[in-house]
Scaffold this motif. Structure first.
Motif, mmCIF file in Angstrom:
data_model
loop_
_atom_site.group_PDB
_atom_site.id
_atom_site.type_symbol
_atom_site.label_atom_id
_atom_site.label_comp_id
_atom_site.label_asym_id
_atom_site.label_seq_id
_atom_site.Cartn_x
_atom_site.Cartn_y
_atom_site.Cartn_z
ATOM 1 N N LEU A 10 40.158 39.452 43.363
ATOM 2 C CA LEU A 10 39.212 40.175 44.204
ATOM 3 C C LEU A 10 39.663 40.162 45.658
ATOM 4 N N HIS A 11 39.235 41.173 46.389
ATOM 5 C CA HIS A 11 39.635 41.269 47.793
ATOM 6 C C HIS A 11 39.119 40.091 48.609
ATOM 7 N N ALA A 12 37.944 39.590 48.266
ATOM 8 C CA ALA A 12 37.345 38.468 48.991
ATOM 9 C C ALA A 12 36.536 37.636 47.997
ATOM 10 N N PRO A 13 36.229 36.393 48.342
ATOM 11 C CA PRO A 13 35.485 35.537 47.410
ATOM 12 C C PRO A 13 34.074 36.052 47.132
ATOM 13 N N VAL A 14 33.590 35.761 45.912
ATOM 14 C CA VAL A 14 32.228 36.097 45.514
ATOM 15 C C VAL A 14 31.546 34.831 45.006
ATOM 16 N N ASP A 15 30.253 34.931 44.779
ATOM 17 C CA ASP A 15 29.469 33.816 44.245
ATOM 18 C C ASP A 15 29.259 34.051 42.754
ATOM 19 N N PRO A 16 29.989 33.368 41.872
ATOM 20 C CA PRO A 16 29.861 33.634 40.431
ATOM 21 C C PRO A 16 28.457 33.378 39.896
ATOM 22 N N GLU A 17 27.770 32.366 40.425
ATOM 23 C CA GLU A 17 26.447 32.030 39.906
ATOM 24 C C GLU A 17 25.410 33.087 40.252
ATOM 25 N N ALA A 18 25.611 33.808 41.346
ATOM 26 C CA ALA A 18 24.660 34.846 41.750
ATOM 27 C C ALA A 18 25.057 36.225 41.242
ATOM 28 N N SER B 29 30.465 36.163 51.758
ATOM 29 C CA SER B 29 30.325 36.419 53.196
ATOM 30 C C SER B 29 29.692 37.791 53.369
ATOM 31 N N GLU B 30 28.453 37.818 53.786
ATOM 32 C CA GLU B 30 27.761 39.085 53.977
ATOM 33 C C GLU B 30 28.253 39.768 55.253
ATOM 34 N N GLY B 31 28.304 41.084 55.198
ATOM 35 C CA GLY B 31 28.653 41.846 56.392
ATOM 36 C C GLY B 31 29.934 42.633 56.259
ATOM 37 N N PRO B 32 31.111 41.971 56.110
ATOM 38 C CA PRO B 32 32.368 42.729 56.057
ATOM 39 C C PRO B 32 32.423 43.646 54.838
ATOM 40 N N MET B 33 32.855 44.887 55.062
ATOM 41 C CA MET B 33 33.012 45.844 53.967
ATOM 42 C C MET B 33 34.425 45.732 53.405
ATOM 43 N N TRP B 34 34.532 45.770 52.093
ATOM 44 C CA TRP B 34 35.831 45.614 51.436
ATOM 45 C C TRP B 34 36.590 46.937 51.442
ATOM 46 N N PRO B 35 37.852 46.939 51.854
ATOM 47 C CA PRO B 35 38.640 48.178 51.761
ATOM 48 C C PRO B 35 39.101 48.471 50.337
ATOM 49 N N GLU B 36 39.090 47.454 49.465
ATOM 50 C CA GLU B 36 39.506 47.632 48.072
ATOM 51 C C GLU B 36 38.812 46.576 47.226
ATOM 52 N N LEU B 37 38.652 46.866 45.946
ATOM 53 C CA LEU B 37 38.000 45.907 45.057
ATOM 54 C C LEU B 37 38.957 44.786 44.676
ATOM 55 N N LEU B 38 40.175 45.155 44.263
ATOM 56 C CA LEU B 38 41.190 44.187 43.864
ATOM 57 C C LEU B 38 42.301 44.149 44.892
ATOM 58 N N THR B 39 42.829 42.966 45.132
ATOM 59 C CA THR B 39 43.932 42.820 46.071
ATOM 60 C C THR B 39 45.143 43.593 45.576
ATOM 61 N N GLY B 40 45.703 44.433 46.433
ATOM 62 C CA GLY B 40 46.840 45.254 46.041
ATOM 63 C C GLY B 40 46.451 46.604 45.492
ATOM 64 N N GLY B 41 45.150 46.829 45.278
ATOM 65 C CA GLY B 41 44.693 48.117 44.776
ATOM 66 C C GLY B 41 44.833 48.240 43.266
ATOM 67 N N ASP B 42 44.108 49.201 42.702
ATOM 68 C CA ASP B 42 44.145 49.450 41.259
ATOM 69 C C ASP B 42 43.887 50.935 41.046
ATOM 70 N N GLY B 43 44.884 51.635 40.519
ATOM 71 C CA GLY B 43 44.757 53.076 40.340
ATOM 72 C C GLY B 43 43.782 53.486 39.266
ATOM 73 N N ARG B 44 43.242 52.520 38.491
ATOM 74 C CA ARG B 44 42.327 52.870 37.404
ATOM 75 C C ARG B 44 40.876 52.938 37.854
ATOM 76 N N GLY B 45 40.604 52.613 39.110
ATOM 77 C CA GLY B 45 39.236 52.627 39.603
ATOM 78 C C GLY B 45 39.049 53.584 40.755
ATOM 79 N N GLU B 46 37.784 53.865 41.081
ATOM 80 C CA GLU B 46 37.470 54.785 42.172
ATOM 81 C C GLU B 46 36.268 54.260 42.937
ATOM 82 N N PHE B 47 36.361 54.333 44.264
ATOM 83 C CA PHE B 47 35.270 53.883 45.123
ATOM 84 C C PHE B 47 34.311 55.033 45.389
ATOM 85 N N LEU B 48 33.018 54.791 45.215
ATOM 86 C CA LEU B 48 31.984 55.782 45.478
ATOM 87 C C LEU B 48 31.193 55.346 46.703
ATOM 88 N N MET B 49 31.076 56.232 47.665
ATOM 89 C CA MET B 49 30.360 55.921 48.895
ATOM 90 C C MET B 49 28.954 56.507 48.823
#
Length: 586
Positions: free
Chosen positions: A329-337, A356-376
């Protein structure tokens, strides 16, 4: 064997958050000069060797080789085909380099020859390439006790196209002495098209195993294994006993041949989902969480779902099939939540709670993944348009009076584009030839490779933020295969400012790091050490207990630096006609 995605675990105890800066020290560094009888066998790049890979592999080659078994003993090859050794015992009484081996063949007759390369296989063996395609395996005896004894060639064979040696090891099993040698070539890709994207060259790594049943002769090559990729590896080394291979590169490598036979490349067992041309998953985000919708086969049940989530990695798929979503993942998450739920029996909705609330992720997975798409979301889209309004215009050229026209995207070259593949560190199993561990290096810039302990694999240094972190491979520890062993404070930031930097290295005791420019100048960055006097930081009003010193040395030579090696006490710098010895520590 399944591939496991790993991340490098930083040892926080080796970081110094209070580090301020290096203080320039005017203390002179003693420099001793050894004039060479013959010039170093430098091979300059030809017009046909125009790619960045050629520059990295051969243009930036380190012509000076250090013996990891015997400190302060360095080797190089001169233009007469001689392997020369300089062993330092007393700095003020340096002798001339001693010849230990003379290559019988003349490599200069080969038009496509490369620089000669040397690798120390063990305390009594070495491997040598003449740069024209011939490999020598040499019995050196105990080099410290017999530094002037001539080396004995027990294996000499043409291996095809010219190559350089990246690494070699030696081991004995069941009375059979084997040597593993890793060769590097850059070859013209026969399948390339002049109009196709790319340089038209491919990179090959050849893993050769040579064995003998006696101590007198190397009899034959047991196995030749070939890997191919599209970029020169930053790091490539064999594991002890030849159990595996580790490669760090911008483009992936894959085994293609064994003993000349082509290996079948099985297609990935992909999950069948509706309209496979569309993205497999979609994701959205807020300042608090991430929502991922993964497309699943129709009729999926919760018992079919394979879901794994840690603070830094995620894997989503169906039992018995390759994962549909997997990676760091691009940044850490809370698995229990975090949680997941099946929707309409054909999609899986995953909610990831950001740590960490606030920062927006530029990508879901580190290095990118061509199989996914970001919806705004609509709100995010409107806010983005509002912020960009002042930066946009309906005119193609908003300022026609400018002397230069706007940028033409058709004039961009390959080097201007963002790399499609992120840099990875991959561990291959020596038996199955399949990758077993993969680390996505992301933005961690590779800095240098160094041999610290002859019984272990070479270490490598990566930039982490402003620091430079040294990593030691531990193939016998699958759960912690790469260990953070040392930190050079702010070196990642400092080296980025050295535009003429050619080499970087450090000694086995990590007491300093050294940077060498193409000409003359050498920079020494010492680890923080206690000060003899009382110093105060006037800005913060606190006492300073340690100071990290920076020193600069200038060599009395106008020739290009060709070699750069460090020991605990000395730094060796090689030019075409001189070998300089810098006394760093007493």
């Amino acid at each position: 064997m399944a591939v496991s995605n790993y991340s490098l675990k930083v040892n926080r105890q080796l970081l110094d958050p209070s580090f301020e800066s290096y203080r320039l020290s005017l203390e002179p560094i003693p420099i001793y000069n050894v004039e060479l009888d013959a010039a170093v066998a430098e091979v300059k790049l030809k017009d046909s060797q125009y790619t960045l890979d050629h520059v990295r592999a051969f243009g930036m080659y380190n012509y000076l080789h250090i013996d990891p078994w015997y400190e302060d003993s360095v080797f190089f090859v001169d233009c007469k085909g001689r392997v020369l050794n300089l062993t330092v015992t007393l700095d003020t009484a340096l002798g001339k380099p001693i010849e230990v081996f003379h290559m019988p063949s003349d490599p200069t007759v080969c038009e496509e020859r490369l620089c000669a390369s040397l690798s120390f296989t063990s305390a009594t063996w070495a491997s040598l390439s003449d740069g024209a395609g011939r490999l020598y395996l040499l019995r050196t005896s105990m080099r410290r006790e017999n530094c002037s004894l001539k080396w004995e060639p027990l294996f000499s064979e043409e291996m095809g196209e010219p190559f350089t040696i990246l690494h070699s090891i030696s081991h004995v099993q069941a009375g059979v002495h084997s040597m593993e040698v890793l060769l590097l070539r850059i070859q013209k890709d026969p399948s390339s098209d002049s109009d196709a994207k790319g340089s038209g060259y491919s990179v090959s790594l050849e893993w050769i195993t040579v064995s003998n049943t006696s101590n007198n002769a190397c009899t034959c090559i047991l196995k030749r294994k070939m890997l191919r990729g599209k970029s020169v590896p930053h790091y490539a080394a064999l594991e002890p006993q030849g159990k595996g291979l580790m490669v760090a590169s911008e483009k992936p490598f894959v085994f293609t041949h064994v003993d000349g036979a082509l290996l079948e490349q099985p297609a990935a067992h992909a999950m069948e989902v509706e309209s496979s041309a569309d993205p497999i998953y979609f994701w959205q985000q807020t300042i608090e969480d991430i929502t991922v919708s993964v497309r699943m086969p129709e009729g999926i049940t919760k018992d079919d779902v394979l879901f794994k989530l840690s603070m830094e990695n995620v894997s989503v798929g169906v039992q018995g099939f390759a994962p549909l979503l997997e990676g760091q993942l691009h940044a850490p998450v809370d698995p229990e939540a975090s949680a997941w739920i099946i929707k309409d029996e054909k999609s899986l909705e995953v909610t990831l709670q950001k740590r960490s609330e606030g920062p927006m992720w530029p990508e879901l997975l580190t290095g990118g993944d061509g199989r996914g798409e970001f919806l705004m979301s609509e709100e995010q889209t409107a806010l983005l348009h509002e912020r960009l309004t002042c930066l946009t215009t309906e005119d193609m050229n908003a300022n026609p009076d400018m002397g230069k026209p706007p940028c033409n995207a058709q004039e961009l070259e390959d080097c201007d584009g963002f790399p499609e593949d992120s840099s990875n560190l991959t561990r291959f199993d020596g038996e199955s030839l399949k990758p077993t561990h993969v680390v996505n290096l992301g933005s961690h810039q590779y800095l240098f490779t160094v041999d610290l302990n002859p019984s272990e694999m070479p270490s490598f240094c990566l930039r982490h933020d402003v620091d430079a972190l040294l990593w030691q491979p531990r193939p016998d520890q699958p759960s912690n295969m790469w260990e953070h062993i040392a930190t050079f404070n702010a070196l990642g930031y400092v080296q980025a400012s050295k535009r003429d930097k050619k080499f970087a290295t450090c000694p086995p005791n990590f007491s300093y790091a050294a940077l060498g420019e193409c000409l003359r100048r050498v920079f020494i960055y010492r680890q923080p050490s206690p000060v003899d006097t009382v110093l105060f930081n006037r800005m913060q009003g606190r006492q300073v207990g340690q100071v990290a010193k920076q020193q600069v040395a200038s060599l009395e030579s106008n020739n290009i630096v060709l070699g750069f090696r460090a020991t605990n006490e000395r730094l060796f710098v090689l030019t075409s006609n001189n070998l300089f010895v810098l006394k760093i520590n007493n």
